[in-house]
Design a protein around this motif. Structure first.
Motif, PDB file in Angstrom:
ATOM      1  N   ARG A  10       0.832  -1.205   0.000  1.00 54.43           N
ATOM      2  CA  ARG A  10       0.000   0.000   0.000  1.00 54.43           C
ATOM      3  C   ARG A  10       0.866   1.255   0.000  1.00 54.43           C
ATOM      4  NH1 ARG A  10      -3.657  -3.007   3.399  1.00 54.43           N
ATOM      5  NH2 ARG A  10      -2.614  -2.218   5.262  1.00 54.43           N
ATOM      6  N   TYR A  14       0.912   4.131  -2.895  1.00 55.37           N
ATOM      7  CA  TYR A  14       0.306   5.380  -2.432  1.00 55.37           C
ATOM      8  C   TYR A  14       0.674   6.534  -3.363  1.00 55.37           C
ATOM      9  CZ  TYR A  14      -0.584   9.539   0.347  1.00 55.37           C
ATOM     10  OH  TYR A  14      -1.016  10.769   0.775  1.00 55.37           O
ATOM     11  N   LYS A  20      -1.898  13.357  -7.418  1.00 57.97           N
ATOM     12  CA  LYS A  20      -3.261  13.282  -7.947  1.00 57.97           C
ATOM     13  C   LYS A  20      -3.640  14.582  -8.656  1.00 57.97           C
ATOM     14  CE  LYS A  20      -4.806  10.032  -4.382  1.00 57.97           C
ATOM     15  NZ  LYS A  20      -5.686   9.805  -3.225  1.00 57.97           N
ATOM     16  N   ASP A  80      -9.850   9.974  -6.059  1.00 61.80           N
ATOM     17  CA  ASP A  80     -10.127  10.278  -4.648  1.00 61.80           C
ATOM     18  C   ASP A  80     -10.430   9.004  -3.863  1.00 61.80           C
ATOM     19  OD1 ASP A  80     -10.694  11.623  -2.285  1.00 61.80           O
ATOM     20  OD2 ASP A  80     -12.778  12.001  -2.838  1.00 61.80           O
ATOM     21  N   LYS A  81      -9.554   8.659  -2.965  1.00 59.38           N
ATOM     22  CA  LYS A  81      -9.754   7.520  -2.064  1.00 59.38           C
ATOM     23  C   LYS A  81      -9.715   8.052  -0.636  1.00 59.38           C
ATOM     24  CE  LYS A  81      -9.640   4.838  -5.659  1.00 59.38           C
ATOM     25  NZ  LYS A  81     -10.908   4.288  -6.200  1.00 59.38           N
ATOM     26  N   ARG A  82     -10.866   8.455  -0.161  1.00 59.62           N
ATOM     27  CA  ARG A  82     -10.924   9.118   1.138  1.00 59.62           C
ATOM     28  C   ARG A  82     -10.671   8.129   2.274  1.00 59.62           C
ATOM     29  NH1 ARG A  82     -13.025  14.016   1.085  1.00 59.62           N
ATOM     30  NH2 ARG A  82     -13.927  13.918   3.140  1.00 59.62           N
ATOM     31  N   ILE A 393     -20.608   7.337  -7.109  1.00 57.13           N
ATOM     32  CA  ILE A 393     -19.860   7.644  -5.887  1.00 57.13           C
ATOM     33  C   ILE A 393     -20.819   7.958  -4.740  1.00 57.13           C
ATOM     34  CG2 ILE A 393     -18.326   9.346  -4.818  1.00 57.13           C
ATOM     35  CD1 ILE A 393     -16.908   9.547  -7.555  1.00 57.13           C
TER      36      ILE A 393
END
Length: 445
Positions: A10, A14, A20, A80-82, A393
């Motif tokens: 991970r 990242y 991004k 977007d991976k909150r 989403i």
């Protein structure tokens, strides 16, 4: 693979926020380049009829720049991976400010929704009656015995929402201050969720905006199309702004603020768009403003075209006020400044749409496709695709919170095809209101 191996993988995969942002910027720029190439025949034809300057104004204002914005938004949403917010061991005490003006029909239910939250920390709720001429004061006074956490400030003279909130702020006992509109209903877990998000966000966060949803969506076609606007349009923009470290509006309807930061920037300013101007003051001071997508509050939205136009006039005027009061924010070197410059383009886009696209539709009906033609029709699939992405989403968020997405097909098509015909001319009126310094008063939110 063991747990340590998964964590290492991970970390390798990242992608930092700046990465991004760069990917979204490159992708949107590539789409913009393609759009400029594809629009050459349209541009040349329009230039023959209206001249170079007006052709640039219209083509870029109607298609090229909005296309860039939509591409940036779509790519950002995909990336977007909150990180989830988690329950806290100890919940900090909170103070809630509810400014009310002629809300006798709704204030009691707002207080009921706060009570049903069962917030696991200390709770103080301050209702500020801003000189209401109805029975708002009597309704709140009756509730004092029922709710031990309730404090009532009864102002005999109406002075505006900002003044009411600042007076209420003097009664605050706790470090976290939440604002809730007096005609709203908090969905279960909203208070705990927004506090958890505030605590989980980066250390320089000083405000977090909640999620606003439409309560009266079944009333008529106006409210049905606004359901889509709040459900994914406004929500998607706040998600992306939060991703890049600066939601531009912590709306007064439901947001949490740090009390010390509020005092530092002077509280709520006396203006039409007190929430946006306050948010920009926090951003200008170097703080971050976040967004909690699962802290939901339902509110009544305008139910007539006149009310909707007044609301969007007010929003546009608030943005103009923010630029006038905080021009230095444009010099802040941070990712969120990108969206401030983005907002700087809105008067151009709104004017191009109003004086170009709307008359262009009329011309197209008579066979003149100078402004609205095949090129502009080609934008519709992109608009539907972006709407579908936003929908998927938000549907996931609804599923997690126990909400159900209502089937509202009529509202969706009105939202995609006709909504801008109301909103963008209304925004032009709002810019003019501020430029002409028209009187300011409580209005629709």
């Amino acid at each position: 693979m063991n747990e340590d191996g998964r964590k290492a993988l991970r970390r390798m995969l990242y992608l930092p926020v700046s990465g991004k942002f760069l990917i979204a910027l490159i992708g949107a720029s590539a789409w913009m380049g393609f759009s400029i190439w594809a629009a050459e025949p349209w541009f040349a034809d329009l230039q023959d009829h209206v001249g170079l300057v007006l052709a640039v104004f219209l083509v870029y204002g109607i298609a090229i720049i909005p296309g860039f914005m939509n591409a940036f938004l779509a790519i950002s949403l995909i990336l977007d991976k909150r990180p989830p917010h988690r329950p806290l061991t100890v919940y900090p005490p909170i103070s809630i400010l509810v400014a009310a003006y002629n809300e006798q029909a709704s204030i009691e239910e707002t207080l009921v929704s706060i009570g049903h939250q069962n917030y696991p920390g200390g709770l103080q709720v301050i209702v500020i009656n801003d000189g209401s001429t109805d029975n708002t004061a009597a309704v709140v006074e009756r509730a004092l015995d029922q709710y031990p956490w309730l404090t009532f400030v009864d102002l005999k003279k109406n002075g505006g929402k900002a003044r009411a909130l600042n007076i209420g702020l003097k009664e605050v006992l706790h470090d976290l201050v939440i604002t809730v509109d007096a005609d709203s209903f908090l969905y279960r877990g909203a208070l705990a969720n927004i506090v958890e998000r505030y605590q989980a966000d980066p250390p320089n966060t000083r405000a977090v905006a909640g999620k606003i949803l439409v309560r009266n969506s079944r009333q008529n076609w106006i409210t049905r199309c606004q359901e889509w606007d709040y459900f994914h349009g406004i929500s998607a923009i706040k998600r992306v702004q939060s991703l890049f470290q600066g939601t531009l509006v912590a709306q007064g309807a439901f947001s949490v603020y740090d009390r010390a930061a509020l005092a530092e920037v002077g509280g709520w300013p006396e203006c039409v768009g007190e929430d946006i101007v306050l948010t920009w003051a926090l951003l200008k001071a170097g703080y971050r403003v976040g967004h909690c997508e699962d802290a939901c509050l339902f509110t009544n939205v305008p139910s007539t075209v006149k009310q909707l136009v007044k609301q969007r006039q007010r929003w546009a005027r608030g943005m103009t006020e923010a630029f006038i009061k905080h021009p230095g924010i444009l010099l802040k070197s941070r990712l969120s400044t990108f969206f401030v410059y983005w907002n700087l383009l809105f008067p151009w886009l709104d004017l191009a749409f109003t004086i170009g696209f709307i008359p262009g539709l009329v011309l197209a009906l008579f066979g003149y496709y100078w402004i609205v033609g095949l090129m502009t029709l080609a934008l519709l699939p992109a608009a539907f695709a972006l709407s579908l992405l936003m929908f998927s989403i938000e549907r996931q968020m609804f599923k997690k919170t126990g909400l159900v997405v209502r089937k509202n097909v009529q509202g969706f098509f009105v939202y995609v095809l006709l909504y801008s015909l109301i909103l963008q001319p209304a925004s032009i009126l709002g810019y003019l209101d501020e430029l002409l310094r028209k009187p300011k008063a409580w209005g629709t939110k």
